[in-house]
Design a protein around this motif. Structure first.
Motif, PDB file in Angstrom:
ATOM      1  N   ARG A 112     118.598  84.927  65.375  1.00 17.20           N
ATOM      2  CA  ARG A 112     117.948  83.624  65.267  1.00 17.20           C
ATOM      3  C   ARG A 112     117.676  83.064  66.661  1.00 17.20           C
ATOM      4  NH1 ARG A 112     122.177  83.784  62.476  1.00 17.20           N
ATOM      5  NH2 ARG A 112     123.340  82.158  63.535  1.00 17.20           N
ATOM      6  N   ALA A 113     116.498  82.494  66.819  1.00 24.32           N
ATOM      7  CA  ALA A 113     116.140  81.882  68.097  1.00 24.32           C
ATOM      8  C   ALA A 113     115.164  80.738  67.828  1.00 24.32           C
ATOM      9  CB  ALA A 113     115.494  82.908  69.019  1.00 24.32           C
ATOM     10  N   GLY A 114     115.386  79.635  68.498  1.00 19.96           N
ATOM     11  CA  GLY A 114     114.505  78.484  68.334  1.00 19.96           C
ATOM     12  C   GLY A 114     114.631  77.545  69.517  1.00 19.96           C
ATOM     13  N   CYS A 115     113.706  76.613  69.591  1.00 18.75           N
ATOM     14  CA  CYS A 115     113.783  75.634  70.676  1.00 18.75           C
ATOM     15  C   CYS A 115     113.501  74.240  70.131  1.00 18.75           C
ATOM     16  CB  CYS A 115     112.823  75.993  71.806  1.00 18.75           C
ATOM     17  SG  CYS A 115     111.116  76.121  71.345  1.00 18.75           S
ATOM     18  N   THR A 122     113.080  67.867  78.500  1.00 14.90           N
ATOM     19  CA  THR A 122     113.322  69.305  78.635  1.00 14.90           C
ATOM     20  C   THR A 122     113.555  69.892  77.239  1.00 14.90           C
ATOM     21  OG1 THR A 122     115.710  69.032  78.944  1.00 14.90           O
ATOM     22  CG2 THR A 122     114.334  69.012  80.951  1.00 14.90           C
ATOM     23  N   TYR A 123     113.848  71.172  77.190  1.00 16.44           N
ATOM     24  CA  TYR A 123     114.024  71.851  75.903  1.00 16.44           C
ATOM     25  C   TYR A 123     115.344  72.605  75.866  1.00 16.44           C
ATOM     26  CZ  TYR A 123     109.215  70.679  75.030  1.00 16.44           C
ATOM     27  OH  TYR A 123     108.061  69.970  74.824  1.00 16.44           O
ATOM     28  N   THR A 124     115.894  72.707  74.666  1.00 21.83           N
ATOM     29  CA  THR A 124     117.084  73.529  74.442  1.00 21.83           C
ATOM     30  C   THR A 124     116.661  74.742  73.626  1.00 21.83           C
ATOM     31  OG1 THR A 124     118.588  71.641  74.453  1.00 21.83           O
ATOM     32  CG2 THR A 124     119.368  73.638  73.372  1.00 21.83           C
ATOM     33  N   VAL A 125     117.021  75.915  74.135  1.00 22.92           N
ATOM     34  CA  VAL A 125     116.770  77.154  73.418  1.00 22.92           C
ATOM     35  C   VAL A 125     118.094  77.574  72.796  1.00 22.92           C
ATOM     36  CG1 VAL A 125     116.002  79.541  73.578  1.00 22.92           C
ATOM     37  CG2 VAL A 125     115.011  77.825  75.081  1.00 22.92           C
ATOM     38  N   ALA A 126     118.095  77.747  71.476  1.00 23.79           N
ATOM     39  CA  ALA A 126     119.296  78.188  70.761  1.00 23.79           C
ATOM     40  C   ALA A 126     119.108  79.644  70.368  1.00 23.79           C
ATOM     41  CB  ALA A 126     119.518  77.320  69.526  1.00 23.79           C
ATOM     42  N   LEU A 127     120.026  80.494  70.805  1.00 16.75           N
ATOM     43  CA  LEU A 127     119.971  81.924  70.534  1.00 16.75           C
ATOM     44  C   LEU A 127     121.251  82.327  69.803  1.00 16.75           C
ATOM     45  CD1 LEU A 127     118.893  83.013  74.140  1.00 16.75           C
ATOM     46  CD2 LEU A 127     117.404  82.475  72.202  1.00 16.75           C
ATOM     47  N   ALA A 128     121.112  83.024  68.692  1.00 19.94           N
ATOM     48  CA  ALA A 128     122.285  83.427  67.924  1.00 19.94           C
ATOM     49  C   ALA A 128     122.119  84.864  67.456  1.00 19.94           C
ATOM     50  CB  ALA A 128     122.486  82.510  66.730  1.00 19.94           C
ATOM     51  N   LEU A 129     123.210  85.601  67.502  1.00 19.08           N
ATOM     52  CA  LEU A 129     123.242  86.990  67.048  1.00 19.08           C
ATOM     53  C   LEU A 129     124.479  87.172  66.177  1.00 19.08           C
ATOM     54  CD1 LEU A 129     122.166  89.906  67.198  1.00 19.08           C
ATOM     55  CD2 LEU A 129     123.562  90.211  69.257  1.00 19.08           C
ATOM     56  N   ASP A 130     124.270  87.681  64.975  1.00 19.86           N
ATOM     57  CA  ASP A 130     125.361  87.939  64.037  1.00 19.86           C
ATOM     58  C   ASP A 130     125.408  89.424  63.722  1.00 19.86           C
ATOM     59  OD1 ASP A 130     125.688  85.189  63.898  1.00 19.86           O
ATOM     60  OD2 ASP A 130     124.583  85.003  62.022  1.00 19.86           O
ATOM     61  N   ASP A 131     126.535  89.855  63.185  1.00 14.98           N
ATOM     62  CA  ASP A 131     126.632  91.184  62.601  1.00 14.98           C
ATOM     63  C   ASP A 131     127.178  91.015  61.188  1.00 14.98           C
ATOM     64  OD1 ASP A 131     129.381  90.813  62.815  1.00 14.98           O
ATOM     65  OD2 ASP A 131     129.680  92.358  64.329  1.00 14.98           O
ATOM     66  N   ASP A 132     127.577  92.086  60.552  1.00 13.21           N
ATOM     67  CA  ASP A 132     128.063  92.002  59.181  1.00 13.21           C
ATOM     68  C   ASP A 132     129.357  91.203  59.052  1.00 13.21           C
ATOM     69  OD1 ASP A 132     125.900  93.497  58.388  1.00 13.21           O
ATOM     70  OD2 ASP A 132     126.986  95.395  58.474  1.00 13.21           O
ATOM     71  N   MET A 133     130.080  91.032  60.145  1.00  8.45           N
ATOM     72  CA  MET A 133     131.354  90.319  60.116  1.00  8.45           C
ATOM     73  C   MET A 133     131.219  88.835  60.462  1.00  8.45           C
ATOM     74  SD  MET A 133     133.318  92.733  59.198  1.00  8.45           S
ATOM     75  CE  MET A 133     134.951  92.117  59.477  1.00  8.45           C
ATOM     76  N   SER A 135     129.484  85.810  63.440  1.00 10.01           N
ATOM     77  CA  SER A 135     128.818  85.505  64.702  1.00 10.01           C
ATOM     78  C   SER A 135     129.301  86.416  65.829  1.00 10.01           C
ATOM     79  CB  SER A 135     129.080  84.049  65.080  1.00 10.01           C
ATOM     80  OG  SER A 135     128.452  83.766  66.318  1.00 10.01           O
ATOM     81  N   VAL A 136     128.356  86.961  66.577  1.00 10.04           N
ATOM     82  CA  VAL A 136     128.646  87.762  67.757  1.00 10.04           C
ATOM     83  C   VAL A 136     128.393  86.926  69.009  1.00 10.04           C
ATOM     84  CG1 VAL A 136     127.941  89.807  69.079  1.00 10.04           C
ATOM     85  CG2 VAL A 136     128.069  89.922  66.588  1.00 10.04           C
ATOM     86  N   MET A 137     127.321  86.136  68.965  1.00 10.30           N
ATOM     87  CA  MET A 137     126.961  85.322  70.117  1.00 10.30           C
ATOM     88  C   MET A 137     126.204  84.088  69.639  1.00 10.30           C
ATOM     89  SD  MET A 137     124.607  86.340  73.417  1.00 10.30           S
ATOM     90  CE  MET A 137     123.085  86.436  72.504  1.00 10.30           C
ATOM     91  N   ASP A 138     126.508  82.957  70.261  1.00  9.00           N
ATOM     92  CA  ASP A 138     125.795  81.709  70.009  1.00  9.00           C
ATOM     93  C   ASP A 138     125.609  81.059  71.375  1.00  9.00           C
ATOM     94  OD1 ASP A 138     124.623  79.529  68.850  1.00  9.00           O
ATOM     95  OD2 ASP A 138     126.405  78.846  67.787  1.00  9.00           O
ATOM     96  N   LEU A 139     124.379  81.004  71.844  1.00  7.19           N
ATOM     97  CA  LEU A 139     124.105  80.567  73.205  1.00  7.19           C
ATOM     98  C   LEU A 139     123.029  79.497  73.207  1.00  7.19           C
ATOM     99  CD1 LEU A 139     124.505  81.144  76.295  1.00  7.19           C
ATOM    100  CD2 LEU A 139     122.734  82.900  76.047  1.00  7.19           C
ATOM    101  N   ARG A 140     123.247  78.441  73.983  1.00  6.15           N
ATOM    102  CA  ARG A 140     122.253  77.376  74.139  1.00  6.15           C
ATOM    103  C   ARG A 140     121.936  77.271  75.629  1.00  6.15           C
ATOM    104  NH1 ARG A 140     121.308  74.834  69.793  1.00  6.15           N
ATOM    105  NH2 ARG A 140     122.715  74.419  68.106  1.00  6.15           N
ATOM    106  N   LEU A 141     120.630  77.248  75.907  1.00  5.28           N
ATOM    107  CA  LEU A 141     120.171  77.178  77.286  1.00  5.28           C
ATOM    108  C   LEU A 141     119.180  76.034  77.446  1.00  5.28           C
ATOM    109  CD1 LEU A 141     119.430  80.979  77.754  1.00  5.28           C
ATOM    110  CD2 LEU A 141     121.413  79.746  78.641  1.00  5.28           C
ATOM    111  N   ALA A 142     119.243  75.363  78.587  1.00 10.10           N
ATOM    112  CA  ALA A 142     118.278  74.308  78.888  1.00 10.10           C
ATOM    113  C   ALA A 142     117.095  74.928  79.617  1.00 10.10           C
ATOM    114  CB  ALA A 142     118.923  73.238  79.760  1.00 10.10           C
ATOM    115  N   PHE A 156     114.142  87.113  73.127  1.00 12.90           N
ATOM    116  CA  PHE A 156     115.452  87.332  72.508  1.00 12.90           C
ATOM    117  C   PHE A 156     115.297  87.981  71.138  1.00 12.90           C
ATOM    118  CE2 PHE A 156     118.943  85.893  69.764  1.00 12.90           C
ATOM    119  CZ  PHE A 156     120.008  86.451  70.457  1.00 12.90           C
ATOM    120  N   ARG A 157     114.355  87.488  70.326  1.00 12.39           N
ATOM    121  CA  ARG A 157     114.133  88.053  68.993  1.00 12.39           C
ATOM    122  C   ARG A 157     113.803  89.546  69.051  1.00 12.39           C
ATOM    123  NH1 ARG A 157     110.797  83.579  68.366  1.00 12.39           N
ATOM    124  NH2 ARG A 157     111.892  81.856  67.409  1.00 12.39           N
ATOM    125  N   LYS A 158     113.086  89.961  70.087  1.00  9.60           N
ATOM    126  CA  LYS A 158     112.670  91.355  70.206  1.00  9.60           C
ATOM    127  C   LYS A 158     113.827  92.288  70.565  1.00  9.60           C
ATOM    128  CE  LYS A 158     107.943  90.212  71.382  1.00  9.60           C
ATOM    129  NZ  LYS A 158     106.999  89.991  72.471  1.00  9.60           N
TER     130      LYS A 158
END
Length: 183
Positions: A112-115, A122-133, A135-142, A156-158
């Motif tokens: 998942r990725a969105g802004c 300014t903008y916040t970019v939210a990036l999230a990566l999950d697996d079957d178990m 959340s693996v990563m949840d990152l917010r960047l300005a 990020f999506r790619k």
């Protein structure tokens, strides 16, 4: 019916739609059900549309407010009973198409990725990566600009695994950087 194929009447189209929706990992829009159902040359759009609407009316499928179709318990029961009446070659083609579709659906739900715009412009970019178990990563960047934020989300999506690997490599590195503060 449109062409030559193995599906010969509307009842068989309904069996096929139930077969497909019973094997999807999550609710899907009309176009996805259509694409998966058109695996047989004898099925046309109008017969498909009518059969899909009938399955919703008879409560074999549900249609959510956001336009997603899902199978019900009633639909699952009838699908299991009727699936053997579908031609084997049609089921094989469906299974192949479903495997590909389900991989894409799982991937989409795991990355998942969105802004969004902040009060200061300014903008916040939210990036999230999950697996079957989970959340693996949840990152917010300005980010200072919207175009930069959208580009970052698209990249990020790619390839989210690349970013995750790079972050882990940097964090797990045993060599301190020149600018590290030593206490």
């Amino acid at each position: 019916m449109a062409g030559r194929g193995f599906i010969h009447d509307k009842l068989e189209i309904k069996f096929l739609i139930l077969y497909i929706t019973a094997r999807l990992v999550e609710p899907v829009p009309f176009d996805t059900v259509l694409d998966l159902t058109l695996c047989d040359d004898a099925i046309d759009y109008f017969d498909f549309s009518e059969c899909l609407a009938d399955l919703v009316k008879t409560e074999h499928l549900t249609l959510s407010e956001d336009g997603l179709y899902a199978i019900t318990e009633k639909g699952l029961r009838n699908s299991h009973i009727c699936e053997s009446s579908l031609p084997y070659s049609v089921r094989l083609q469906c299974d192949k198409n479903l495997a590909s579709c389900n991989r894409k659906l799982r991937r989409k739900s795991q990355v998942r990725a969105g802004c969004e715009k902040r009060e200061n412009g300014t903008y916040t970019v939210a990036l999230a990566l999950d697996d079957d178990m989970g959340s693996v990563m949840d990152l917010r960047l300005a980010m200072p600009r919207e175009d930069m934020a959208k580009e970052l989300a698209d990249r990020f999506r790619k390839n989210p695994e690349r970013l995750y690997s790079e972050i882990m490599r940097v964090l797990m590195s045993s060599e301190p950087g020149e600018d590290d503060i030593v206490e």
